[in-house]
Design a protein around this motif. Structure first.
Motif, PDB file in Angstrom:
ATOM      1  N   TYR A  92      45.665  36.403  46.513  1.00  0.00           N
ATOM      2  CA  TYR A  92      45.694  37.063  47.821  1.00  0.00           C
ATOM      3  C   TYR A  92      44.766  36.355  48.807  1.00  0.00           C
ATOM      4  CZ  TYR A  92      44.639  40.357  51.504  1.00  0.00           C
ATOM      5  OH  TYR A  92      44.436  40.924  52.730  1.00  0.00           O
ATOM      6  N   LEU A  93      43.553  36.036  48.371  1.00  0.00           N
ATOM      7  CA  LEU A  93      42.606  35.364  49.264  1.00  0.00           C
ATOM      8  C   LEU A  93      43.110  33.985  49.669  1.00  0.00           C
ATOM      9  CD1 LEU A  93      39.229  36.364  47.586  1.00  0.00           C
ATOM     10  CD2 LEU A  93      40.221  37.262  49.708  1.00  0.00           C
ATOM     11  N   ARG A  94      43.744  33.282  48.755  1.00  0.00           N
ATOM     12  CA  ARG A  94      44.277  31.961  49.076  1.00  0.00           C
ATOM     13  C   ARG A  94      45.436  32.064  50.068  1.00  0.00           C
ATOM     14  NH1 ARG A  94      44.216  26.756  46.164  1.00  0.00           N
ATOM     15  NH2 ARG A  94      45.848  25.517  47.114  1.00  0.00           N
ATOM     16  N   ILE A  95      46.335  33.015  49.840  1.00  0.00           N
ATOM     17  CA  ILE A  95      47.464  33.202  50.760  1.00  0.00           C
ATOM     18  C   ILE A  95      46.951  33.584  52.144  1.00  0.00           C
ATOM     19  CG2 ILE A  95      49.426  34.722  51.272  1.00  0.00           C
ATOM     20  CD1 ILE A  95      49.968  34.729  48.219  1.00  0.00           C
ATOM     21  N   ARG A  96      45.954  34.434  52.184  1.00  0.00           N
ATOM     22  CA  ARG A  96      45.387  34.842  53.479  1.00  0.00           C
ATOM     23  C   ARG A  96      44.768  33.643  54.210  1.00  0.00           C
ATOM     24  NH1 ARG A  96      40.934  39.581  54.311  1.00  0.00           N
ATOM     25  NH2 ARG A  96      40.612  39.193  56.512  1.00  0.00           N
ATOM     26  N   ARG A  97      44.022  32.819  53.480  1.00  0.00           N
ATOM     27  CA  ARG A  97      43.415  31.631  54.091  1.00  0.00           C
ATOM     28  C   ARG A  97      44.480  30.665  54.587  1.00  0.00           C
ATOM     29  NH1 ARG A  97      42.277  26.772  51.960  1.00  0.00           N
ATOM     30  NH2 ARG A  97      42.639  27.546  49.855  1.00  0.00           N
ATOM     31  N   LEU A 150      42.153  42.939  23.802  1.00  0.00           N
ATOM     32  CA  LEU A 150      42.932  41.875  24.431  1.00  0.00           C
ATOM     33  C   LEU A 150      43.703  42.399  25.639  1.00  0.00           C
ATOM     34  CD1 LEU A 150      44.214  39.997  21.267  1.00  0.00           C
ATOM     35  CD2 LEU A 150      42.313  39.390  22.761  1.00  0.00           C
ATOM     36  N   LEU A 151      44.204  43.618  25.541  1.00  0.00           N
ATOM     37  CA  LEU A 151      44.901  44.219  26.682  1.00  0.00           C
ATOM     38  C   LEU A 151      43.950  44.422  27.847  1.00  0.00           C
ATOM     39  CD1 LEU A 151      47.599  45.415  27.694  1.00  0.00           C
ATOM     40  CD2 LEU A 151      46.777  47.625  26.860  1.00  0.00           C
ATOM     41  N   TYR A 152      42.745  44.908  27.592  1.00  0.00           N
ATOM     42  CA  TYR A 152      41.756  45.100  28.656  1.00  0.00           C
ATOM     43  C   TYR A 152      41.386  43.760  29.292  1.00  0.00           C
ATOM     44  CZ  TYR A 152      41.143  49.665  26.381  1.00  0.00           C
ATOM     45  OH  TYR A 152      41.340  50.896  25.819  1.00  0.00           O
ATOM     46  N   LEU A 153      41.201  42.754  28.460  1.00  0.00           N
ATOM     47  CA  LEU A 153      40.883  41.428  28.999  1.00  0.00           C
ATOM     48  C   LEU A 153      42.030  40.886  29.837  1.00  0.00           C
ATOM     49  CD1 LEU A 153      39.099  39.776  25.940  1.00  0.00           C
ATOM     50  CD2 LEU A 153      38.056  40.540  28.085  1.00  0.00           C
ATOM     51  N   TRP A 154      43.262  41.136  29.397  1.00  0.00           N
ATOM     52  CA  TRP A 154      44.440  40.699  30.148  1.00  0.00           C
ATOM     53  C   TRP A 154      44.455  41.349  31.529  1.00  0.00           C
ATOM     54  CZ3 TRP A 154      48.003  37.056  30.086  1.00  0.00           C
ATOM     55  CH2 TRP A 154      49.114  37.215  30.894  1.00  0.00           C
ATOM     56  N   PHE A 155      44.181  42.654  31.586  1.00  0.00           N
ATOM     57  CA  PHE A 155      44.145  43.351  32.878  1.00  0.00           C
ATOM     58  C   PHE A 155      43.056  42.780  33.776  1.00  0.00           C
ATOM     59  CE2 PHE A 155      46.107  47.406  30.959  1.00  0.00           C
ATOM     60  CZ  PHE A 155      47.374  46.999  31.330  1.00  0.00           C
ATOM     61  N   ALA A 156      41.891  42.501  33.215  1.00  0.00           N
ATOM     62  CA  ALA A 156      40.789  41.971  34.007  1.00  0.00           C
ATOM     63  C   ALA A 156      41.134  40.590  34.572  1.00  0.00           C
ATOM     64  CB  ALA A 156      39.523  41.892  33.150  1.00  0.00           C
ATOM     65  N   VAL A 157      41.662  39.728  33.735  1.00  0.00           N
ATOM     66  CA  VAL A 157      42.024  38.377  34.189  1.00  0.00           C
ATOM     67  C   VAL A 157      43.150  38.446  35.213  1.00  0.00           C
ATOM     68  CG1 VAL A 157      43.018  36.179  33.437  1.00  0.00           C
ATOM     69  CG2 VAL A 157      41.172  37.219  32.137  1.00  0.00           C
ATOM     70  N   SER A 158      44.128  39.304  34.979  1.00  0.00           N
ATOM     71  CA  SER A 158      45.236  39.447  35.930  1.00  0.00           C
ATOM     72  C   SER A 158      44.733  39.936  37.280  1.00  0.00           C
ATOM     73  CB  SER A 158      46.284  40.429  35.391  1.00  0.00           C
ATOM     74  OG  SER A 158      46.872  39.921  34.229  1.00  0.00           O
ATOM     75  N   GLY A 159      43.812  40.888  37.256  1.00  0.00           N
ATOM     76  CA  GLY A 159      43.237  41.373  38.509  1.00  0.00           C
ATOM     77  C   GLY A 159      42.500  40.278  39.261  1.00  0.00           C
ATOM     78  N   LEU A 160      41.727  39.474  38.544  1.00  0.00           N
ATOM     79  CA  LEU A 160      41.022  38.356  39.185  1.00  0.00           C
ATOM     80  C   LEU A 160      42.003  37.352  39.776  1.00  0.00           C
ATOM     81  CD1 LEU A 160      38.146  37.694  36.632  1.00  0.00           C
ATOM     82  CD2 LEU A 160      37.935  38.642  38.936  1.00  0.00           C
ATOM     83  N   LEU A 161      43.064  37.068  39.038  1.00  0.00           N
ATOM     84  CA  LEU A 161      44.055  36.117  39.543  1.00  0.00           C
ATOM     85  C   LEU A 161      44.786  36.660  40.767  1.00  0.00           C
ATOM     86  CD1 LEU A 161      45.569  34.794  36.197  1.00  0.00           C
ATOM     87  CD2 LEU A 161      44.052  33.577  37.776  1.00  0.00           C
ATOM     88  N   LEU A 162      45.087  37.955  40.771  1.00  0.00           N
ATOM     89  CA  LEU A 162      45.748  38.558  41.931  1.00  0.00           C
ATOM     90  C   LEU A 162      44.862  38.509  43.168  1.00  0.00           C
ATOM     91  CD1 LEU A 162      47.564  41.612  40.354  1.00  0.00           C
ATOM     92  CD2 LEU A 162      48.622  39.661  41.473  1.00  0.00           C
ATOM     93  N   VAL A 163      43.596  38.838  43.000  1.00  0.00           N
ATOM     94  CA  VAL A 163      42.667  38.784  44.132  1.00  0.00           C
ATOM     95  C   VAL A 163      42.527  37.347  44.620  1.00  0.00           C
ATOM     96  CG1 VAL A 163      40.249  39.089  44.808  1.00  0.00           C
ATOM     97  CG2 VAL A 163      41.427  40.885  43.540  1.00  0.00           C
ATOM     98  N   GLY A 164      42.407  36.403  43.695  1.00  0.00           N
ATOM     99  CA  GLY A 164      42.303  34.995  44.085  1.00  0.00           C
ATOM    100  C   GLY A 164      43.541  34.512  44.819  1.00  0.00           C
TER     101      GLY A 164
END
Length: 108
Positions: A81-86, A65-79
């Protein structure tokens, strides 16, 4: 046992919020619904998390669950960032359009 009720209530609120705010992106709402549904299953059947973790090659369900949390958090951070940049690029384009539509002479 009290934490199970607290977490269940929390995940139900998250599900309802995802349904209410799903106008923007149906895929994100579906992901939230699937994620919270899976979370509810793991809250009420924690041994299932360990079983799934073992089948994925992870020692404990909590680690999985911790690994999945890190993966989802990373995806959300990248998303995010891309939205803020756009959005920043859109604001720049709008500022240019306003500046060209309303030219002013510099004060001397």
């Amino acid at each position: 046992m009290l934490i199970q009720y607290f977490l269940s209530g929390f995940f139900v609120v998250v599900m309802l919020a995802a349904i209410a705010l799903s106008r923007g992106s149906k895929m994100i709402a579906l992901g939230v619904l699937l994620g919270t549904s899976g979370s509810l299953v793991f809250v009420w059947f924690p041994e299932l998390a360990t079983t799934v973790a073992h089948s994925a090659g992870v020692g404990r369900g909590a680690d999985l669950l911790l690994y999945l949390w890190f993966a989802v958090s990373g995806l959300l951070l990248v998303g995010a960032y891309l939205r803020i940049r756009r959005l920043s690029e859109e604001v720049t384009e709008l500022a240019r359009a306003v500046a060209l539509a309303n030219p002013r002479r510099p004060a001397s």
